[in-house]
Design an enzyme around this catalytic site. Structure first.
Site, PDB file in Angstrom:
ATOM      1  N   LYS A   1       0.864  -1.190   0.000  1.00  0.00           N
ATOM      2  CA  LYS A   1       0.000   0.000   0.000  1.00  0.00           C
ATOM      3  C   LYS A   1       0.890   1.226   0.000  1.00  0.00           C
ATOM      4  O   LYS A   1       2.044   1.160   0.447  1.00  0.00           O
ATOM      5  CB  LYS A   1      -0.883  -0.008   1.245  1.00  0.00           C
ATOM      6  CG  LYS A   1      -2.118   0.852   1.137  1.00  0.00           C
ATOM      7  CD  LYS A   1      -3.271   0.147   0.436  1.00  0.00           C
ATOM      8  CE  LYS A   1      -4.412   1.107   0.179  1.00  0.00           C
ATOM      9  NZ  LYS A   1      -5.592   0.414  -0.358  1.00  0.00           N
TER      10      LYS A   1
ATOM     11  N   ASP B   1      -6.922   4.462  -4.554  1.00  0.00           N
ATOM     12  CA  ASP B   1      -7.591   4.354  -3.251  1.00  0.00           C
ATOM     13  C   ASP B   1      -8.186   5.745  -2.999  1.00  0.00           C
ATOM     14  O   ASP B   1      -8.406   6.495  -3.966  1.00  0.00           O
ATOM     15  CB  ASP B   1      -6.578   3.941  -2.162  1.00  0.00           C
ATOM     16  CG  ASP B   1      -7.238   3.554  -0.833  1.00  0.00           C
ATOM     17  OD1 ASP B   1      -7.740   2.426  -0.718  1.00  0.00           O
ATOM     18  OD2 ASP B   1      -7.273   4.398   0.091  1.00  0.00           O
TER      19      ASP B   1
HETATM   20  P1  NDP Z   1     -12.721   8.006  -2.808  1.00  0.00           P
HETATM   21  O1  NDP Z   1     -11.665   8.989  -2.625  1.00  0.00           O
HETATM   22  O2  NDP Z   1     -13.272   7.760  -4.164  1.00  0.00           O
HETATM   23  O3  NDP Z   1     -13.950   8.342  -1.853  1.00  0.00           O
HETATM   24  C1  NDP Z   1     -13.806   8.430  -0.476  1.00  0.00           C
HETATM   25  C2  NDP Z   1     -15.122   8.830   0.135  1.00  0.00           C
HETATM   26  O4  NDP Z   1     -15.020   8.704   1.541  1.00  0.00           O
HETATM   27  C3  NDP Z   1     -15.481  10.279  -0.145  1.00  0.00           C
HETATM   28  O5  NDP Z   1     -16.873  10.410  -0.161  1.00  0.00           O
HETATM   29  C4  NDP Z   1     -14.876  10.994   1.052  1.00  0.00           C
HETATM   30  O6  NDP Z   1     -15.489  12.226   1.373  1.00  0.00           O
HETATM   31  C5  NDP Z   1     -15.128   9.990   2.140  1.00  0.00           C
HETATM   32  N1  NDP Z   1     -14.095  10.144   3.187  1.00  0.00           N
HETATM   33  C6  NDP Z   1     -12.754  10.048   3.038  1.00  0.00           C
HETATM   34  N2  NDP Z   1     -12.118  10.279   4.179  1.00  0.00           N
HETATM   35  C7  NDP Z   1     -13.084  10.537   5.059  1.00  0.00           C
HETATM   36  C8  NDP Z   1     -13.069  10.865   6.434  1.00  0.00           C
HETATM   37  N3  NDP Z   1     -11.911  10.991   7.120  1.00  0.00           N
HETATM   38  N4  NDP Z   1     -14.269  11.015   7.058  1.00  0.00           N
HETATM   39  C9  NDP Z   1     -15.434  10.879   6.371  1.00  0.00           C
HETATM   40  N5  NDP Z   1     -15.503  10.576   5.066  1.00  0.00           N
HETATM   41  C10 NDP Z   1     -14.352  10.431   4.435  1.00  0.00           C
HETATM   42  O7  NDP Z   1     -12.149   6.630  -2.173  1.00  0.00           O
HETATM   43  P2  NDP Z   1     -12.643   5.137  -2.413  1.00  0.00           P
HETATM   44  O8  NDP Z   1     -14.115   5.094  -2.606  1.00  0.00           O
HETATM   45  O9  NDP Z   1     -11.759   4.535  -3.425  1.00  0.00           O
HETATM   46  O10 NDP Z   1     -12.262   4.457  -1.019  1.00  0.00           O
HETATM   47  C11 NDP Z   1     -13.175   4.367   0.091  1.00  0.00           C
HETATM   48  C12 NDP Z   1     -12.736   3.273   1.030  1.00  0.00           C
HETATM   49  O11 NDP Z   1     -12.718   2.018   0.327  1.00  0.00           O
HETATM   50  C13 NDP Z   1     -11.330   3.418   1.623  1.00  0.00           C
HETATM   51  O12 NDP Z   1     -11.323   2.849   2.926  1.00  0.00           O
HETATM   52  C14 NDP Z   1     -10.482   2.541   0.711  1.00  0.00           C
HETATM   53  O13 NDP Z   1      -9.298   2.107   1.351  1.00  0.00           O
HETATM   54  C15 NDP Z   1     -11.449   1.399   0.469  1.00  0.00           C
HETATM   55  N6  NDP Z   1     -11.170   0.575  -0.709  1.00  0.00           N
HETATM   56  C16 NDP Z   1     -11.103   1.132  -1.964  1.00  0.00           C
HETATM   57  C17 NDP Z   1     -10.889   0.342  -3.055  1.00  0.00           C
HETATM   58  C18 NDP Z   1     -10.918   0.879  -4.443  1.00  0.00           C
HETATM   59  O14 NDP Z   1     -10.861   0.062  -5.376  1.00  0.00           O
HETATM   60  N7  NDP Z   1     -11.023   2.170  -4.661  1.00  0.00           N
HETATM   61  C19 NDP Z   1     -10.630  -1.118  -2.907  1.00  0.00           C
HETATM   62  C20 NDP Z   1     -10.816  -1.612  -1.557  1.00  0.00           C
HETATM   63  C21 NDP Z   1     -11.046  -0.773  -0.521  1.00  0.00           C
HETATM   64  P3  NDP Z   1     -14.701  13.611   1.124  1.00  0.00           P
HETATM   65  O15 NDP Z   1     -14.844  13.874  -0.348  1.00  0.00           O
HETATM   66  O16 NDP Z   1     -15.427  14.593   1.986  1.00  0.00           O
HETATM   67  O17 NDP Z   1     -13.276  13.408   1.559  1.00  0.00           O
END
Ligand code: NDP
Length: 449
Positions: free
Chosen positions: A129, A169
């Protein structure tokens, strides 16, 4: 320590000591250790040759300076990370996160989780990662591009399709992968498509990769529901976040007949009892890159926006936390249980605190941990690598079919492993043990390295 086998206690104490202050990493390790006692009791050889100690120590950790120039001509400095955690099963594989909260402990927790998750997919990928404390919010296209180019200028020397293969991510989507791949190609003078995944379709990306994590998590929950002769049809669901994972979770739930009534970002959440309008959500988040509060203005009547607060107060039967780690606490879990939640599937990595997991399990709620439930993203990344290696490109249907099959296998493997180890229905235990056994078997074969 509660729930940890006494043979593992000194190992855990040492891991905590030498990784002082890395709280998320401690949390991820402790959760796995709570499951490993049963393995050591049945197969004591897995505790030999410091195998568990080696599993908790990343093979390599890279920390580097990322200098770049902003639109005002000012030099900015960020910190870059890549933790190459375990390559027993294949090249290091795992996403890059750009978020101001990123530090070494967070990247290590994610890399540790990734090692087990990737093992569960059954595909030949190790765990890694990376990321940076760079905050993309409010940055221009030019700034994002220059940051990505500077980040890759250092990172490229540590990558390769047989060495380490990053993906996206939080804060890293298709746009950033494009800039990263472009810079890698330029610096190395190699069109090595298999060095990054989540690429655009015209330059070696896989169909269904964008959708894969959210779709996969929904398939996983669907398999859990089926064990109780239930499905998504007509059920109210809540999905936190509004990024890549959340959007495609919402889309697949809708295809399965469920109604997603709430989603969020880090400022607040939206409730739309008629069901979240997918087209509008995609327009706001993927095209305009705006805040979720915009949804209410554009959607008109029926939807409301709640600034702050907890999305988990919204009554639902299926909850899928898909934003970030520790976003769902014991108190939130108690509220969900009180409101009759039937199943919880972690789309994000470690979104539920240990307290929350205990509340769900004690209440008999179906609980799918992230390392199993959200493995569809990395599994489809491995399918992207397969397509790159064979210079092939599969249809959306074929790729999604493979994804669905992989998610069914992960579900069944976790369920069967939990039952074999005397804890039927405990997907946390099943995922930890099934992932561990695969990695441990390969590490044992290699001797002490
Ligand atoms: P994105 O950046 O596309 O979206 C993240 C979302 O989560 C946004 O809506 C963001 O809101 C919100 N968010 C981020 N940080 C915080 C926080 N501290 N508190 C509240 N909301 C928050 O990321 P992903 O959708 O790709 O990833 C989301 C999760 O899924 C993570 O845990 C990631 O590790 C996991 N994941 C992702 C994969 C992938 O293929 N993308 C694969 C497996 C797991 P805001 O815009 O306000 O920051």
């Amino acid at each position: 320590m509660i729930g940890i086998d006494e043979k593992l206690e000194p190992i855990l104490a040492e891991v905590l000591r030498r990784n002082a202050g890395e709280l998320e990493f401690h949390q991820a390790v402790m959760e796995v250790f709570e499951s490993l006692g049963r393995v050591i009791a049945k197969k004591p050889h897995y505790a030999d040759h410091a195998l568990i100690e080696r599993l908790c120590e990343p093979e390599r950790q890279i920390i580097f300076r990322v200098p770049w120039v902003d639109d005002a001509g000012q030099v900015q400095i960020n910190r870059g990370f890549r933790v190459q955690f375990n390559s027993a099963l294949g090249p290091y594989k795992g996403g890059l996160r750009f978020h101001p909260s990123v530090n070494l402990g967070i990247i290590k927790f994610l890399g540790f989780e990734q090692t087990f998750k990737n093992a569960l997919t059954g595909l030949p990928i190790g765990g890694g990662k990376g990321g940076s404390d760079f905050n993309p919010r409010g940055r221009s296209e030019g700034e994002i591009m220059r940051f990505c180019q500077s980040f890759m200028t250092e990172l490229q020397r540590h990558l390769g399709e047989y060495t380490d293969v990053p993906a996206g991510d939080i804060g890293v989507g298709g746009r950033e992968i494009g800039y990263l791949f472009g810079q890698f190609k330029r610096l190395t003078n190699r069109y090595e498509a298999g060095v990054l995944t989540g690429k655009g379709l015209v330059y070696g990306g896989s169909r269904a990769r964008t959708e894969a994590t959210g779709f996969g998590a929904t398939y996983f929950v669907s398999s859990m529901l089926a064990t109780r002769s239930a499905d998504f049809e007509g059920r109210k669901c809540v999905v936190s976040g509004s990024g890549n994972v959340a959007i495609y979770t919402i889309e697949k739930i809708r295809q399965f007949g469920g109604i997603v009534i709430a989603c969020s970002d880090s400022n607040g959440y939206v409730v739309d009892e008629n069901g979240i309008d997918m087209e509008l959500l995609k327009e706001i988040k993927e095209v305009r890159r705006e805040r979720i509060s915009q949804y209410v203005d554009l959607r008109g009547k029926g939807a409301r926006y709640i600034e702050g607060g907890s999305i988990w107060d919204v009554p639902c039967e299926v909850a899928m936390p898909s934003a970030t780690q520790n976003e769902l606490t014991g108190k939130d879990a108690a509220a969900l249980v009180k409101n009759g939640v039937l199943a919880v599937g972690e789309g994000a990595n470690m979104p539920c605190t240990p307290d929350a997991v205990r509340v769900f399990q004690n209440a008999g709620v179906l609980f799918g941990p992230g390392k199993a439930a959200n493995a569809g993203g990395v599994a489809t990344s491995a399918l992207e690598m397969q397509q790159n290696a064979s210079r092939d490109s599969w249809s959306f249907e074929k790729t999604e079919e493979r994804l669905a099959e992989i998610m069914r296998n992960i579900h069944d493997n976790c369920a069967e492993t939990a039952a074999d180890y005397g804890a039927p229905g405990d997907y946390v235990l099943g995922a930890n043990i099934a992932g561990f056994e695969r990695v441990a078997a390969a590490m044992t074969a290699f001797g002490v390295i």
